[in-house]
Every structure is written in structure tokens, then in C-alpha cells.
Design a protein around this motif. Structure first.
Motif, mmCIF file in Angstrom:
data_model
loop_
_atom_site.group_PDB
_atom_site.id
_atom_site.type_symbol
_atom_site.label_atom_id
_atom_site.label_comp_id
_atom_site.label_asym_id
_atom_site.label_seq_id
_atom_site.Cartn_x
_atom_site.Cartn_y
_atom_site.Cartn_z
ATOM 1 N N LYS A 30 0.561 -1.221 -0.121
ATOM 2 C CA LYS A 30 -0.059 -0.009 -0.040
ATOM 3 C C LYS A 30 0.862 1.403 -0.048
ATOM 4 N N SER A 31 0.532 2.153 -0.724
ATOM 5 C CA SER A 31 0.990 3.456 -0.808
ATOM 6 C C SER A 31 0.794 4.278 0.489
ATOM 7 N N ARG A 32 1.526 5.335 0.918
ATOM 8 C CA ARG A 32 1.330 6.281 1.942
ATOM 9 C C ARG A 32 0.011 6.690 2.094
ATOM 10 N N SER A 33 -0.425 7.176 0.954
ATOM 11 C CA SER A 33 -1.883 7.797 0.478
ATOM 12 C C SER A 33 -2.961 6.642 0.871
ATOM 13 N N GLU A 34 -2.771 5.582 0.524
ATOM 14 C CA GLU A 34 -3.650 4.445 0.702
ATOM 15 C C GLU A 34 -3.900 4.314 2.214
ATOM 16 N N GLU A 35 -2.708 4.226 2.908
ATOM 17 C CA GLU A 35 -2.850 3.809 4.550
ATOM 18 C C GLU A 35 -3.539 5.212 4.892
ATOM 19 N N LEU A 36 -3.021 6.252 4.605
ATOM 20 C CA LEU A 36 -3.712 7.321 5.415
ATOM 21 C C LEU A 36 -5.214 7.340 4.851
ATOM 22 N N ARG A 37 -5.905 7.250 3.888
ATOM 23 C CA ARG A 37 -7.242 6.867 3.693
ATOM 24 C C ARG A 37 -7.832 6.084 4.494
ATOM 25 N N GLU A 38 -7.177 4.799 4.455
ATOM 26 C CA GLU A 38 -7.935 3.619 5.280
ATOM 27 C C GLU A 38 -7.934 4.112 6.682
ATOM 28 N N THR A 39 -6.863 4.750 7.039
ATOM 29 C CA THR A 39 -6.787 4.906 8.678
ATOM 30 C C THR A 39 -8.034 6.145 8.891
ATOM 31 N N ILE A 40 -8.129 7.241 8.266
ATOM 32 C CA ILE A 40 -8.929 8.255 8.399
ATOM 33 C C ILE A 40 -10.315 7.733 8.269
ATOM 34 N N GLU A 41 -10.618 6.708 7.323
ATOM 35 C CA GLU A 41 -11.823 6.142 6.902
ATOM 36 C C GLU A 41 -12.359 5.168 8.218
ATOM 37 N N GLU A 42 -11.201 4.494 8.816
ATOM 38 C CA GLU A 42 -11.609 3.886 10.032
ATOM 39 C C GLU A 42 -11.938 4.772 11.209
ATOM 40 N N MET A 43 -11.325 5.704 11.306
ATOM 41 C CA MET A 43 -11.673 6.676 12.615
ATOM 42 C C MET A 43 -13.001 7.193 12.184
ATOM 43 N N ILE A 44 -13.501 7.322 11.251
ATOM 44 C CA ILE A 44 -14.668 7.933 11.057
ATOM 45 C C ILE A 44 -15.749 6.676 11.376
ATOM 46 N N ALA A 45 -15.571 5.609 10.831
ATOM 47 C CA ALA A 45 -16.315 4.444 11.134
ATOM 48 C C ALA A 45 -16.696 4.130 12.576
ATOM 49 N N VAL A 46 -15.581 4.181 13.177
ATOM 50 C CA VAL A 46 -15.824 3.768 14.691
ATOM 51 C C VAL A 46 -15.953 5.170 15.452
ATOM 52 N N GLY A 47 -16.021 6.338 14.936
ATOM 53 C CA GLY A 47 -16.588 7.341 15.607
ATOM 54 C C GLY A 47 -15.488 8.169 16.272
ATOM 55 N N THR A 48 -14.370 7.888 16.212
ATOM 56 C CA THR A 48 -13.176 8.682 16.662
ATOM 57 C C THR A 48 -13.172 9.998 16.054
ATOM 58 N N LEU A 49 -13.543 10.012 14.641
ATOM 59 C CA LEU A 49 -14.205 11.329 14.000
ATOM 60 C C LEU A 49 -15.423 11.231 13.760
ATOM 61 N N ALA A 50 -16.231 12.040 14.473
ATOM 62 C CA ALA A 50 -17.680 12.085 14.389
ATOM 63 C C ALA A 50 -18.274 12.802 13.364
ATOM 64 N N PRO A 51 -19.573 12.358 12.955
ATOM 65 C CA PRO A 51 -20.177 13.291 11.921
ATOM 66 C C PRO A 51 -20.504 14.614 12.406
ATOM 67 N N GLY A 52 -19.850 15.622 11.385
ATOM 68 C CA GLY A 52 -20.088 17.085 11.773
ATOM 69 C C GLY A 52 -18.571 17.374 12.020
#
Length: 220
Positions: free
Chosen positions: A2-24
Motif C-alpha cells: 500500500k502507498s502512504r496515501s492509501e494507508e492514510l485514507r484507510e486510517t482516516i476512513e476507519e476513524m470515521i467508521a468507529v466514531g473517533t472522528l464524529a459526523p459534523g
């Protein structure tokens, strides 16, 4: 690899999925760059990718925020998700190979372990693998791509559902009926059970709406 860009996207996507980064929640490029030890450029590129997936909203001169779904949008998206899953199940009942059926049974067993352990976080990941196994069994790549895309968009809300009381054993029981229909090759029954399993209505919708503040609280 995986590229660094892909790793970043997956990490931030996961943070959104689990609520670490909340809607809004506002997504500060500088703060994220510092957190991940990169410049703002890859962060900005990652946020653009997430915006194309519907997980982030980029507002002119105001920056990016985690996307929010209102009650009507949630119902509409779960309605479409239920139909995509039903189609995957209908096709899967006809097309799954013995190896794919075994992969589904293995995923189902993993869900059982997480359900018995009453571990909603573990069940969430095992549940996702279970559904992806059904998508794969449809042998229709366009359908698979659409189902996975919308599933990712709904991840925070599908995860939240699993925290509702008694949802784990209920979800597993629904899986059980769906697996049986798939293994039996009964496409129409598999489609109906997949649709009923995913659709949000009645009490399930009320429970989800009541739980939504948890997403914001998780990031506080």
C-alpha cells in the motif's frame, strides 16, 4: 504494498467508521498532518478521496468536515443498501462455488464467536467480512463495487446499530437464516432475508436515532 496515501485514507476512513472522528466534526489539515507525521498535501489529497466516497464534505473556504446523514437520508440509503444486498444474495444463491460457500460458513462461525462473547466491536468486523463474502459470491463486479461503496458510507451507522441491546444475537440469528437459504440455493428466500436483515425501519430506526448522539460523544 500500500502507498502512504492509501494507508492514510484507510486510517482516516476507519476513524470515521468507529466514531473517533464524529459526523459534523471539523477536519483540520494541520492537525491531521501532525498526527500522522506528513505534510498537508497528502492529507488534502486523502480528504478529497474521502469526499468522493461521501464520507467527508469539503466546503469552500471553510475546510472539510465528516459527513452527516439526516434521518431521511439514512432511511433512503439503508433502503438502497438492503436492495443491493438482496441482489447479491439472490445471485449468490445461484453462483457461489463450494469454496465461497465454505468462506461464508467460516465468516458466519466467526460472527458466532463474537456474538457469544458479546463483543460488538469484534462482531462489527466479522459481520463486515460476512457481508463481503456474500457480495463476492454474486460474481458481478459492478454490483460488488456498488455494495462495498455504500456499505463503507454507512459504516458508522451499521456499527452503531450493533450496540443496541440484544442486536448481536438477533443479527446472528438473521445471518443463520440467510446462510441456510444461500447454501440451499434458494435465491428468492436469500434475497428476502438479506433485505429484511439490512433494512432500517420501525423500532430499529427509532433505536438508531436514539443512539446517534453516541457518535458525537465518542469524539468528545
Amino acid at each position: 504494498m500500500k502507498s502512504r496515501s492509501e494507508e492514510l485514507r484507510e486510517t482516516i476512513e476507519e476513524m470515521i467508521a468507529v466514531g473517533t472522528l464524529a459526523p459534523g466534526q471539523h477536519l483540520d489539515e494541520t492537525e491531521l498532518a501532525t498526527r500522522f507525521g506528513v505534510s498537508r498535501t497528502p492529507i488534502r489529497e486523502t480528504l478529497i478521496q474521502l469526499a468522493s466516497m461521501g464520507l467527508v464534505v469539503i466546503r469552500p473556504r471553510r475546510g472539510a468536515v465528516v459527513a452527516e446523514l439526516g434521518p431521511r437520508q439514512l432511511v433512503e440509503m439503508f433502503e438502497v443498501m438492503s436492495e443491493l444486498e438482496a441482489t447479491c444474495a439472490r445471485l449468490g444463491a445461484r453462483r457461489m462455488t463450494p469454496l465461497e460457500q465454505q468462506a461464508l460458513l467460516d465468516a458466519h462461525e466467526e460472527c458466532k464467536i463474537a456474538s457469544v462473547a458479546k463483543d460488538p466491536d469484534d462482531y462489527y468486523y466479522k459481520n463486515e467480512a460476512f457481508h463481503y463474502a456474500i457480495y463476492a459470491g454474486s460474481h458481478n463486479q459492478f454490483l460488488i463495487d456498488q455494495a462495498r461503496s455504500l456499505s463503507r458510507r454507512l459504516r458508522p451507522y451499521r456499527r452503531l446499530q450493533l450496540r443496541v441491546r440484544d442486536r448481536l444475537p438477533t443479527s446472528f440469528a438473521e445471518h443463520d437464516g440467510l446462510v441456510q437459504a444461500l447454501i440451499d440455493g434458494n435465491g428468492e428466500l436469500a434475497a428476502q432475508r438479506a433485505r429484511d436483515h439490512v433494512m432500517i425501519q420501525g423500532q430499529r430506526f427509532t433505536d438508531l436515532m436514539a443512539s446517534l448522539p453516541q457518535l458525537t460523544a465518542a469524539a468528545s
